[in-house]
Write a protein that holds these residues in place. Sequence first.
Motif, PDB file in Angstrom:
ATOM      1  N   GLN A   1     -39.411  -4.190 -59.590  1.00 59.12           N
ATOM      2  CA  GLN A   1     -38.850  -5.534 -59.533  1.00 59.12           C
ATOM      3  C   GLN A   1     -37.460  -5.500 -60.163  1.00 59.12           C
ATOM      4  N   VAL A   2     -36.507  -6.047 -59.467  1.00 51.38           N
ATOM      5  CA  VAL A   2     -35.144  -6.080 -59.978  1.00 51.38           C
ATOM      6  C   VAL A   2     -34.938  -7.348 -60.797  1.00 51.38           C
ATOM      7  N   GLN A   3     -34.209  -7.219 -61.896  1.00 54.06           N
ATOM      8  CA  GLN A   3     -33.847  -8.368 -62.713  1.00 54.06           C
ATOM      9  C   GLN A   3     -32.365  -8.676 -62.466  1.00 54.06           C
ATOM     10  N   LEU A   4     -32.058  -9.960 -62.319  1.00 54.11           N
ATOM     11  CA  LEU A   4     -30.703 -10.384 -61.974  1.00 54.11           C
ATOM     12  C   LEU A   4     -30.205 -11.409 -62.980  1.00 54.11           C
ATOM     13  N   VAL A   5     -28.980 -11.221 -63.448  1.00 51.28           N
ATOM     14  CA  VAL A   5     -28.383 -12.153 -64.406  1.00 51.28           C
ATOM     15  C   VAL A   5     -26.988 -12.525 -63.919  1.00 51.28           C
ATOM     16  N   GLU A   6     -26.811 -13.820 -63.603  1.00 52.99           N
ATOM     17  CA  GLU A   6     -25.506 -14.300 -63.147  1.00 52.99           C
ATOM     18  C   GLU A   6     -24.632 -14.690 -64.328  1.00 52.99           C
ATOM     19  N   SER A   7     -23.336 -14.613 -64.105  1.00 54.70           N
ATOM     20  CA  SER A   7     -22.360 -15.078 -65.093  1.00 54.70           C
ATOM     21  C   SER A   7     -21.073 -15.426 -64.354  1.00 54.70           C
ATOM     22  N   GLY A   8     -20.163 -16.069 -65.073  1.00 53.31           N
ATOM     23  CA  GLY A   8     -18.865 -16.373 -64.491  1.00 53.31           C
ATOM     24  C   GLY A   8     -18.675 -17.803 -64.040  1.00 53.31           C
ATOM     25  N   GLY A   9     -19.729 -18.588 -64.113  1.00 52.36           N
ATOM     26  CA  GLY A   9     -19.577 -19.987 -63.727  1.00 52.36           C
ATOM     27  C   GLY A   9     -18.758 -20.752 -64.753  1.00 52.36           C
ATOM     28  N   GLY A  10     -18.384 -21.972 -64.393  1.00 52.62           N
ATOM     29  CA  GLY A  10     -17.616 -22.800 -65.304  1.00 52.62           C
ATOM     30  C   GLY A  10     -16.905 -23.911 -64.565  1.00 52.62           C
ATOM     31  N   LEU A  11     -15.924 -24.488 -65.235  1.00 55.65           N
ATOM     32  CA  LEU A  11     -15.150 -25.595 -64.682  1.00 55.65           C
ATOM     33  C   LEU A  11     -13.819 -25.061 -64.157  1.00 55.65           C
ATOM     34  N   VAL A  12     -13.489 -25.443 -62.937  1.00 55.96           N
ATOM     35  CA  VAL A  12     -12.232 -25.019 -62.325  1.00 55.96           C
ATOM     36  C   VAL A  12     -11.628 -26.209 -61.598  1.00 55.96           C
ATOM     37  N   GLN A  13     -10.321 -26.252 -61.543  1.00 54.96           N
ATOM     38  CA  GLN A  13      -9.646 -27.329 -60.812  1.00 54.96           C
ATOM     39  C   GLN A  13      -9.694 -27.057 -59.318  1.00 54.96           C
ATOM     40  N   ALA A  14      -9.663 -28.100 -58.543  1.00 56.65           N
ATOM     41  CA  ALA A  14      -9.617 -27.959 -57.092  1.00 56.65           C
ATOM     42  C   ALA A  14      -8.415 -27.099 -56.703  1.00 56.65           C
ATOM     43  N   GLY A  15      -8.665 -26.171 -55.783  1.00 54.64           N
ATOM     44  CA  GLY A  15      -7.630 -25.237 -55.366  1.00 54.64           C
ATOM     45  C   GLY A  15      -7.645 -23.940 -56.142  1.00 54.64           C
ATOM     46  N   GLY A  16      -8.382 -23.920 -57.224  1.00 56.32           N
ATOM     47  CA  GLY A  16      -8.445 -22.739 -58.070  1.00 56.32           C
ATOM     48  C   GLY A  16      -9.457 -21.723 -57.585  1.00 56.32           C
ATOM     49  N   SER A  17      -9.622 -20.664 -58.386  1.00 56.36           N
ATOM     50  CA  SER A  17     -10.516 -19.563 -58.043  1.00 56.36           C
ATOM     51  C   SER A  17     -11.464 -19.268 -59.189  1.00 56.36           C
ATOM     52  N   GLY A  26     -33.223  -2.546 -63.262  1.00 60.36           N
ATOM     53  CA  GLY A  26     -34.535  -2.248 -62.738  1.00 60.36           C
ATOM     54  C   GLY A  26     -34.516  -1.654 -61.341  1.00 60.36           C
ATOM     55  N   ARG A  27     -33.381  -1.752 -60.688  1.00 64.15           N
ATOM     56  CA  ARG A  27     -33.249  -1.189 -59.347  1.00 64.15           C
ATOM     57  C   ARG A  27     -31.763  -1.053 -59.031  1.00 64.15           C
ATOM     58  N   THR A  28     -31.429   0.010 -58.294  1.00 65.64           N
ATOM     59  CA  THR A  28     -30.058   0.170 -57.827  1.00 65.64           C
ATOM     60  C   THR A  28     -29.844  -0.716 -56.612  1.00 65.64           C
ATOM     61  N   ILE A  29     -28.817  -1.538 -56.669  1.00 64.68           N
ATOM     62  CA  ILE A  29     -28.598  -2.484 -55.575  1.00 64.68           C
ATOM     63  C   ILE A  29     -27.474  -2.051 -54.647  1.00 64.68           C
ATOM     64  N   SER A  30     -26.992  -0.840 -54.816  1.00 62.27           N
ATOM     65  CA  SER A  30     -25.813  -0.401 -54.059  1.00 62.27           C
ATOM     66  C   SER A  30     -26.011  -0.523 -52.560  1.00 62.27           C
ATOM     67  N   THR A  31     -27.210  -0.258 -52.084  1.00 58.62           N
ATOM     68  CA  THR A  31     -27.445  -0.366 -50.645  1.00 58.62           C
ATOM     69  C   THR A  31     -28.513  -1.407 -50.336  1.00 58.62           C
ATOM     70  N   TYR A  32     -28.830  -2.216 -51.326  1.00 55.27           N
ATOM     71  CA  TYR A  32     -29.914  -3.183 -51.147  1.00 55.27           C
ATOM     72  C   TYR A  32     -29.354  -4.490 -50.640  1.00 55.27           C
ATOM     73  N   PRO A  33     -30.016  -5.151 -49.715  1.00 49.28           N
ATOM     74  CA  PRO A  33     -29.537  -6.441 -49.234  1.00 49.28           C
ATOM     75  C   PRO A  33     -29.606  -7.504 -50.334  1.00 49.28           C
ATOM     76  N   MET A  34     -28.499  -8.205 -50.506  1.00 48.25           N
ATOM     77  CA  MET A  34     -28.382  -9.195 -51.573  1.00 48.25           C
ATOM     78  C   MET A  34     -27.735 -10.454 -51.024  1.00 48.25           C
ATOM     79  N   GLY A  35     -27.913 -11.548 -51.754  1.00 52.65           N
ATOM     80  CA  GLY A  35     -27.301 -12.789 -51.314  1.00 52.65           C
ATOM     81  C   GLY A  35     -26.897 -13.676 -52.462  1.00 52.65           C
ATOM     82  N   TRP A  36     -26.007 -14.598 -52.186  1.00 51.62           N
ATOM     83  CA  TRP A  36     -25.637 -15.688 -53.092  1.00 51.62           C
ATOM     84  C   TRP A  36     -26.067 -17.003 -52.445  1.00 51.62           C
ATOM     85  N   PHE A  37     -26.699 -17.844 -53.235  1.00 55.65           N
ATOM     86  CA  PHE A  37     -27.131 -19.155 -52.796  1.00 55.65           C
ATOM     87  C   PHE A  37     -26.575 -20.201 -53.767  1.00 55.65           C
TER      88      PHE A  37
END
Length: 124
Positions: A1-17, A26-37
């Motif tokens: 079972q792979v464990q996933l931890v997101e980071s990098g969220g926050g407040l940004v102004q419109a037009g920003g990045s 727990g698993r190498t994801i280099s060739t594993y299908p992944m997604g963002w939702f």
Amino acid sequence: QVQLVESGGGLVQAGGSLRLSCAASGRTISTYPMGWFRQAPGKQRDIVAAIGCRGFSTYYSESVKGRFVISRDNAKNTLYLQMNSMIPEVAAVYYCAAARSPNCGAETAHYGSWGQGTQVTVSS
């Protein structure tokens, strides 16, 4: 079972990045299908982008095509989502997910491992 931890969220102004990261263990994801939702309050969880599913190298929802880029760093075992030209409508909790098999696509049911999510807020 792979464990996933997101980071990098926050407040940004419109037009920003913003760049989201999803560190895997727990698993190498280099060739594993992944997604963002993403999931906004009162709405269902919808796909934003996917990588590595059979049938396509990358997939983007129409609402983010041309503005968001999904990628991964194999050495860091990390998935990324680069978000550019952001608008208030993309504000949501963003989740990364690992697919159950290469026969994956846009449906949440295709993904079996999820991170805890990271909040993205866009000010107008």
